[in-house]
Write a protein that holds these residues in place. Structure first.
Motif, mmCIF file in Angstrom:
data_model
loop_
_atom_site.group_PDB
_atom_site.id
_atom_site.type_symbol
_atom_site.label_atom_id
_atom_site.label_comp_id
_atom_site.label_asym_id
_atom_site.label_seq_id
_atom_site.Cartn_x
_atom_site.Cartn_y
_atom_site.Cartn_z
ATOM 1 N N LEU A 156 18.959 28.976 -11.968
ATOM 2 C CA LEU A 156 19.922 29.014 -10.869
ATOM 3 C C LEU A 156 19.268 28.623 -9.546
ATOM 4 O O LEU A 156 19.885 27.965 -8.696
ATOM 5 C CB LEU A 156 20.558 30.403 -10.779
ATOM 6 C CG LEU A 156 21.495 30.764 -11.937
ATOM 7 C CD1 LEU A 156 21.937 32.217 -11.841
ATOM 8 C CD2 LEU A 156 22.718 29.855 -11.954
ATOM 9 N N VAL A 157 17.994 29.043 -9.362
ATOM 10 C CA VAL A 157 17.272 28.618 -8.163
ATOM 11 C C VAL A 157 17.108 27.099 -8.160
ATOM 12 O O VAL A 157 17.327 26.421 -7.142
ATOM 13 C CB VAL A 157 15.896 29.310 -8.081
ATOM 14 C CG1 VAL A 157 15.051 28.685 -6.968
ATOM 15 C CG2 VAL A 157 16.067 30.806 -7.825
ATOM 16 N N GLY A 158 16.721 26.547 -9.315
ATOM 17 C CA GLY A 158 16.606 25.101 -9.412
ATOM 18 C C GLY A 158 17.930 24.393 -9.200
ATOM 19 O O GLY A 158 17.993 23.319 -8.578
ATOM 20 N N LEU A 159 19.008 25.013 -9.699
ATOM 21 C CA LEU A 159 20.348 24.447 -9.510
ATOM 22 C C LEU A 159 20.699 24.368 -8.030
ATOM 23 O O LEU A 159 21.241 23.362 -7.550
ATOM 24 C CB LEU A 159 21.373 25.299 -10.262
ATOM 25 C CG LEU A 159 22.844 24.975 -10.069
ATOM 26 C CD1 LEU A 159 23.157 23.555 -10.525
ATOM 27 C CD2 LEU A 159 23.712 25.979 -10.822
ATOM 28 N N ALA A 160 20.383 25.417 -7.283
ATOM 29 C CA ALA A 160 20.680 25.424 -5.850
ATOM 30 C C ALA A 160 19.911 24.316 -5.130
ATOM 31 O O ALA A 160 20.456 23.627 -4.252
ATOM 32 C CB ALA A 160 20.324 26.789 -5.258
ATOM 33 N N LEU A 161 18.646 24.134 -5.503
ATOM 34 C CA LEU A 161 17.865 23.061 -4.885
ATOM 35 C C LEU A 161 18.445 21.685 -5.223
ATOM 36 O O LEU A 161 18.535 20.792 -4.359
ATOM 37 C CB LEU A 161 16.415 23.140 -5.352
ATOM 38 C CG LEU A 161 15.612 24.365 -4.881
ATOM 39 C CD1 LEU A 161 14.249 24.392 -5.560
ATOM 40 C CD2 LEU A 161 15.447 24.334 -3.363
ATOM 41 N N SER A 168 22.508 16.027 0.280
ATOM 42 C CA SER A 168 21.837 15.174 1.276
ATOM 43 C C SER A 168 21.924 13.693 0.919
ATOM 44 O O SER A 168 21.722 12.823 1.774
ATOM 45 C CB SER A 168 20.379 15.603 1.423
ATOM 46 O OG SER A 168 19.656 15.317 0.229
ATOM 47 N N GLN A 169 22.214 13.390 -0.358
ATOM 48 C CA GLN A 169 22.252 11.995 -0.807
ATOM 49 C C GLN A 169 23.668 11.424 -0.888
ATOM 50 O O GLN A 169 23.822 10.229 -1.203
ATOM 51 C CB GLN A 169 21.601 11.897 -2.194
ATOM 52 C CG GLN A 169 20.120 12.230 -2.241
ATOM 53 C CD GLN A 169 19.278 11.192 -1.520
ATOM 54 O OE1 GLN A 169 19.605 10.003 -1.510
ATOM 55 N NE2 GLN A 169 18.199 11.643 -0.883
ATOM 56 N N LEU A 181 24.005 15.575 -9.458
ATOM 57 C CA LEU A 181 25.109 16.462 -9.865
ATOM 58 C C LEU A 181 25.163 16.613 -11.384
ATOM 59 O O LEU A 181 25.450 17.696 -11.903
ATOM 60 C CB LEU A 181 26.434 15.926 -9.326
ATOM 61 C CG LEU A 181 26.626 16.059 -7.811
ATOM 62 C CD1 LEU A 181 27.906 15.343 -7.369
ATOM 63 C CD2 LEU A 181 26.672 17.531 -7.387
ATOM 64 N N ASP A 182 24.897 15.500 -12.094
ATOM 65 C CA ASP A 182 24.848 15.594 -13.559
ATOM 66 C C ASP A 182 23.729 16.536 -14.004
ATOM 67 O O ASP A 182 23.886 17.348 -14.931
ATOM 68 C CB ASP A 182 24.620 14.207 -14.170
ATOM 69 C CG ASP A 182 25.850 13.313 -14.035
ATOM 70 O OD1 ASP A 182 26.959 13.871 -13.822
ATOM 71 O OD2 ASP A 182 25.694 12.076 -14.142
ATOM 72 N N GLU A 183 22.579 16.417 -13.336
ATOM 73 C CA GLU A 183 21.454 17.308 -13.641
ATOM 74 C C GLU A 183 21.817 18.764 -13.354
ATOM 75 O O GLU A 183 21.493 19.671 -14.132
ATOM 76 C CB GLU A 183 20.242 16.894 -12.817
ATOM 77 C CG GLU A 183 18.996 17.736 -13.068
ATOM 78 C CD GLU A 183 17.835 17.326 -12.189
ATOM 79 O OE1 GLU A 183 16.959 18.177 -11.952
ATOM 80 O OE2 GLU A 183 17.814 16.157 -11.731
ATOM 81 N N ALA A 184 22.517 18.968 -12.223
ATOM 82 C CA ALA A 184 22.937 20.325 -11.869
ATOM 83 C C ALA A 184 23.898 20.878 -12.906
ATOM 84 O O ALA A 184 23.867 22.073 -13.244
ATOM 85 C CB ALA A 184 23.578 20.324 -10.480
ATOM 86 N N GLN A 185 24.784 20.026 -13.415
ATOM 87 C CA GLN A 185 25.736 20.460 -14.432
ATOM 88 C C GLN A 185 24.997 20.921 -15.702
ATOM 89 O O GLN A 185 25.352 21.937 -16.307
ATOM 90 C CB GLN A 185 26.701 19.323 -14.761
ATOM 91 C CG GLN A 185 27.830 19.730 -15.702
ATOM 92 C CD GLN A 185 28.832 18.603 -15.906
ATOM 93 O OE1 GLN A 185 28.590 17.473 -15.527
ATOM 94 N NE2 GLN A 185 29.960 18.932 -16.502
ATOM 95 N N ASP A 186 23.980 20.161 -16.090
ATOM 96 C CA ASP A 186 23.189 20.549 -17.270
ATOM 97 C C ASP A 186 22.462 21.872 -17.027
ATOM 98 O O ASP A 186 22.403 22.736 -17.911
ATOM 99 C CB ASP A 186 22.177 19.455 -17.604
ATOM 100 C CG ASP A 186 22.844 18.179 -18.098
ATOM 101 O OD1 ASP A 186 24.013 18.252 -18.537
ATOM 102 O OD2 ASP A 186 22.201 17.116 -18.020
ATOM 103 N N ASP A 187 21.893 22.036 -15.829
ATOM 104 C CA ASP A 187 21.198 23.292 -15.505
ATOM 105 C C ASP A 187 22.164 24.472 -15.530
ATOM 106 O O ASP A 187 21.814 25.569 -16.001
ATOM 107 C CB ASP A 187 20.537 23.199 -14.129
ATOM 108 C CG ASP A 187 19.322 22.288 -14.132
ATOM 109 O OD1 ASP A 187 18.817 21.987 -15.233
ATOM 110 O OD2 ASP A 187 18.885 21.867 -13.034
ATOM 111 N N LEU A 188 23.371 24.249 -15.027
ATOM 112 C CA LEU A 188 24.363 25.316 -15.022
ATOM 113 C C LEU A 188 24.739 25.705 -16.440
ATOM 114 O O LEU A 188 24.872 26.894 -16.763
ATOM 115 C CB LEU A 188 25.600 24.873 -14.244
ATOM 116 C CG LEU A 188 26.756 25.895 -14.186
ATOM 117 C CD1 LEU A 188 26.290 27.193 -13.531
ATOM 118 C CD2 LEU A 188 27.942 25.299 -13.428
#
Length: 330
Positions: A156-161, A168-169, A181-188
């Protein structure tokens, strides 16, 4: 007198009669069995020498002398717990009541004694079980904290980062933002799955809602094992019994998958005479040692709370069997 003797002979409690000089007048058969001395051998001997431990004899003698001199009684007509001594010198905890017979002449006393060794041992076992349960519960809580910190929390910490980077992008590099965002979805998704696994280890919702059968089917489906389950009770049992049964099977099958070297296991339930028996058996290497891990010790403490029993049979090369019996409402 024959009727009185018959009553004393049939009594399950020990009866010891003592005169004003502290000498034994007689003992009943229960006292003979408990203290290992015959009535004829006890008669006429000082009670302090045959039934009272050496460290307590002077106090007994002084108490008797003080009472006969007119002192107020301190132990008469009271139920107290003391330590007595057998003929072989071994000690036995007893519940003791002393009364004075209402007869003419010098005082005669009767002591009623009950061996409470089994009760004290059971109380001590209960205290040990509660202590072990507290220890295991605290250990499980710390393990849960570690699992959350090292697993879902880090994700979750990594997801927030990742989300901050994506934000920013958005304007400068939309394509890069989409990748983030795709990476964040996988982390979630990974964090969610880890939290679900932790929740299953605490108490699966399907157990509460559907009972033992559906919960076990879900458990077996997630394991890399060929598991045969039989005898699952069709009716609902008390939820604490179902929970204990579930975790017995879960811990047993987890150990099969991790340590047995076998891909096959049998789980069998038997509900009879108000007792639920659970057996988890594998066909692996055997030689399991319950003292080397916390899982089985935790199960043993959980089972003990229900006045149940857990045994482990694990001869080398012949697989391992965990057998549990838990009382439950009929």
């Amino acid at each position: 007198m024959s009727d009185v003797k018959a009553v004393l002979d049939a009594a399950l409690d020990c009866v010891v009669m003592m005169d004003h000089e502290g000498l034994v007048v007689g003992i009943n058969p229960a006292a003979e069995r408990t203290f290992g001395i015959r009535d004829e051998d006890a008669r006429g001997r000082e009670m302090a020498e045959i039934l009272i431990p050496p460290t307590m004899r002077d106090a007994h003698r002084h108490g008797l002398a003080r009472y006969l001199a007119g002192g107020a009684p301190r132990v008469l007509d009271q139920r107290i717990e003391v330590t007595a001594q057998r003929a072989d010198g071994s000690l036995v905890p007893v519940e003791l009541t002393i009364t004075r017979l209402d007869i003419e002449g010098p005082p005669t006393f009767v002591g009623y004694l009950r061996d409470i060794g089994d009760r004290i041992e059971a109380e001590e076992a209960l205290r040990r079980s509660r202590t072990e349960l507290l220890r295991v519960t605290d250990e499980a809580r710390r393990r849960l904290e570690r699992d959350l910190h090292d697993g879902a929390q880090q994700r979750l910490v990594g997801l927030a980062l990742t989300l901050r980077l994506a934000r920013s992008q958005v304007e400068q590099d939309p394509a890069a933002a989409v990748e983030l965002l795709d990476e964040a979805q996988d982390d979630l998704a990974s964090a969610t799955e880890e939290l679900r696994e932790l929740a299953r280890g605490l108490h699966p919702a399907v157990l509460t809602d559907g009972g033992l059968g559906p919960a076990l089917r879900g458990l077996v489906a997630r394991l890399p094992l060929d598991v045969s389950v039989s005898g699952v009770p069709e009716r609902r049992l008390p939820i604490d019994v179902e929970s204990t049964a579930y975790f017995v099977v879960a811990e047993g099958l987890t150990n099969v998958a991790r340590y047995s070297g076998s891909q096959r296991a049998l789980v069998e339930f038997t509900l009879s005479d108000g007792t639920l028996a659970i057996e988890v058996r594998d066909f692996g290497r055997g030689g399991a040692d319950p003292g080397t891990g916390t899982g089985l010790r935790g199960l043993e403490a959980r089972v003990a709370v229900h006045d149940g029993r857990l045994s482990l049979t694990s001869p080398p090369g012949q697989g391992t069997t965990v057998h549990v019996e838990v009382p439950c409402a009929s």
